[in-house]
Design a protein around this motif. Structure first.
Motif, short mmCIF file in Angstrom:
data_model
loop_
_atom_site.label_atom_id
_atom_site.label_comp_id
_atom_site.label_asym_id
_atom_site.label_seq_id
_atom_site.Cartn_x
_atom_site.Cartn_y
_atom_site.Cartn_z
N MET A 1 -25.37 4.13 2.11
CA MET A 1 -26.18 5.30 2.35
C MET A 1 -27.37 4.90 3.20
O MET A 1 -28.03 3.91 2.93
CB MET A 1 -26.65 5.87 1.01
CG MET A 1 -27.65 6.96 1.16
SD MET A 1 -28.15 7.67 -0.42
CE MET A 1 -26.60 8.25 -1.00
N ALA A 2 -27.66 5.66 4.20
CA ALA A 2 -28.79 5.38 5.07
C ALA A 2 -30.09 5.57 4.31
O ALA A 2 -30.21 6.41 3.44
CB ALA A 2 -28.76 6.29 6.29
N ALA A 12 -36.17 14.74 -5.01
CA ALA A 12 -35.38 15.64 -5.85
C ALA A 12 -34.67 14.89 -6.98
O ALA A 12 -33.77 15.41 -7.59
CB ALA A 12 -34.35 16.36 -4.99
N VAL A 13 -35.10 13.66 -7.26
CA VAL A 13 -34.44 12.89 -8.29
C VAL A 13 -34.53 13.57 -9.64
O VAL A 13 -33.73 13.31 -10.52
CB VAL A 13 -35.01 11.44 -8.33
CG1 VAL A 13 -34.54 10.70 -9.56
CG2 VAL A 13 -34.56 10.70 -7.09
N ALA A 14 -35.47 14.49 -9.80
CA ALA A 14 -35.58 15.21 -11.06
C ALA A 14 -34.27 15.88 -11.43
O ALA A 14 -33.97 16.05 -12.60
CB ALA A 14 -36.70 16.23 -10.99
N LYS A 15 -33.45 16.23 -10.45
CA LYS A 15 -32.16 16.83 -10.80
C LYS A 15 -31.24 15.81 -11.45
O LYS A 15 -30.27 16.16 -12.07
CB LYS A 15 -31.50 17.46 -9.57
CG LYS A 15 -30.92 16.48 -8.57
CD LYS A 15 -30.29 17.24 -7.41
CE LYS A 15 -29.71 16.28 -6.40
NZ LYS A 15 -29.11 16.97 -5.28
N TYR A 16 -31.56 14.51 -11.33
CA TYR A 16 -30.79 13.46 -11.98
C TYR A 16 -31.38 13.10 -13.33
O TYR A 16 -30.87 12.28 -14.05
CB TYR A 16 -30.75 12.19 -11.13
CG TYR A 16 -30.25 12.41 -9.73
CD1 TYR A 16 -29.02 13.01 -9.50
CD2 TYR A 16 -31.00 12.02 -8.65
CE1 TYR A 16 -28.57 13.21 -8.23
CE2 TYR A 16 -30.55 12.22 -7.37
CZ TYR A 16 -29.33 12.81 -7.16
OH TYR A 16 -28.88 13.01 -5.89
N GLY A 17 -32.48 13.65 -13.67
CA GLY A 17 -33.20 13.30 -14.88
C GLY A 17 -34.68 13.37 -14.57
O GLY A 17 -35.12 14.25 -13.85
N THR A 74 -21.45 -2.16 -13.63
CA THR A 74 -21.66 -0.99 -14.47
C THR A 74 -22.57 0.01 -13.76
O THR A 74 -22.34 1.23 -13.83
CB THR A 74 -22.27 -1.40 -15.83
OG1 THR A 74 -21.39 -2.34 -16.45
CG2 THR A 74 -22.44 -0.21 -16.74
N ALA A 75 -23.57 -0.48 -13.06
CA ALA A 75 -24.46 0.42 -12.30
C ALA A 75 -23.68 1.23 -11.28
O ALA A 75 -23.94 2.42 -11.09
CB ALA A 75 -25.56 -0.39 -11.62
N ARG A 76 -22.72 0.61 -10.61
CA ARG A 76 -21.90 1.33 -9.61
C ARG A 76 -21.06 2.41 -10.29
O ARG A 76 -20.92 3.52 -9.77
CB ARG A 76 -20.99 0.36 -8.83
CG ARG A 76 -21.73 -0.65 -8.00
CD ARG A 76 -22.55 0.02 -6.89
NE ARG A 76 -23.58 -0.86 -6.40
CZ ARG A 76 -24.86 -0.84 -6.77
NH1 ARG A 76 -25.30 0.00 -7.65
NH2 ARG A 76 -25.73 -1.66 -6.25
N ARG A 77 -20.48 2.08 -11.43
CA ARG A 77 -19.68 3.08 -12.15
C ARG A 77 -20.55 4.23 -12.64
O ARG A 77 -20.16 5.39 -12.57
CB ARG A 77 -18.93 2.44 -13.32
CG ARG A 77 -17.75 1.58 -12.83
CD ARG A 77 -16.95 1.03 -13.97
NE ARG A 77 -17.64 -0.18 -14.42
CZ ARG A 77 -17.56 -0.68 -15.64
NH1 ARG A 77 -16.83 -0.09 -16.56
NH2 ARG A 77 -18.22 -1.78 -15.96
N SER A 83 -22.75 11.03 -10.27
CA SER A 83 -22.97 11.51 -8.89
C SER A 83 -24.42 11.33 -8.45
O SER A 83 -25.07 12.25 -7.95
CB SER A 83 -22.56 12.98 -8.75
OG SER A 83 -21.20 13.14 -9.07
N VAL A 84 -24.91 10.13 -8.67
CA VAL A 84 -26.28 9.75 -8.32
C VAL A 84 -26.19 8.61 -7.31
O VAL A 84 -25.36 7.71 -7.48
CB VAL A 84 -27.04 9.27 -9.58
CG1 VAL A 84 -28.42 8.78 -9.24
CG2 VAL A 84 -27.10 10.38 -10.60
N PRO A 85 -27.02 8.61 -6.28
CA PRO A 85 -26.98 7.49 -5.34
C PRO A 85 -27.17 6.16 -6.07
O PRO A 85 -28.02 6.04 -6.98
CB PRO A 85 -28.17 7.76 -4.40
CG PRO A 85 -28.39 9.24 -4.48
CD PRO A 85 -28.02 9.61 -5.90
N ALA A 86 -26.39 5.17 -5.70
CA ALA A 86 -26.47 3.86 -6.35
C ALA A 86 -27.88 3.29 -6.29
O ALA A 86 -28.34 2.61 -7.21
CB ALA A 86 -25.48 2.90 -5.70
#
Length: 120
Positions: A1-2, A12-17, A74-77, A83-86
């Motif tokens: 990812m660039a 907008a990370v709040a949508k991930y938590g 595990t982080a990659r999985r 559906s969160v950027p690594a």
């Protein structure tokens, strides 16, 4: 990812938590609390998430309580499953993207500038 793509997503990370960095608290979110926030916000049970991730529920529980570190595989999985950027998971683990490390190695003077601009 660039990097620019990630930069666009971080506010907008709040949508991930929770946000990765909370100015009011002056601290970064731990990988443990991010994992729990992601799982709960997406409505997964501990057992169902662990099964989908291919790990024991007890292992995921220990990760969510900060009693076990989150390894790279595990982080990659986790990144894929939620559906969160690594890089979001990596930052919560305290791991900087390789390209950022390379930039700072080539321009160490930027660390002071970043600290002045963003540190509390």
């Amino acid at each position: 990812m660039a990097t620019s793509t990630l930069a666009a997503q971080l506010p907008a990370v709040a949508k991930y938590g929770k946000p990765i960095y909370d100015d009011s608290m002056g601290k970064t979110e731990s990988a443990a609390s991010l994992l729990r926030s992601l799982r709960q916000s997406q409505g997964h049970t501990l057992r169902s998430a662990a099964a989908e991730l291919g790990i024991a529920a007890s292992q995921l529980s220990r990760m969510e309580r900060g009693q076990r570190s989150v390894g790279e595989d595990t982080a990659r999985r986790i990144s894929s499953y939620y559906s969160v950027p690594a890089e979001v998971i990596d930052l919560a683990r305290g791991v900087a993207p390789a390209d950022v490390v390379a930039i700072l190695q080539q321009h160490p003077e930027e660390m002071d500038r970043l600290r002045e601009k963003y540190a509390s």
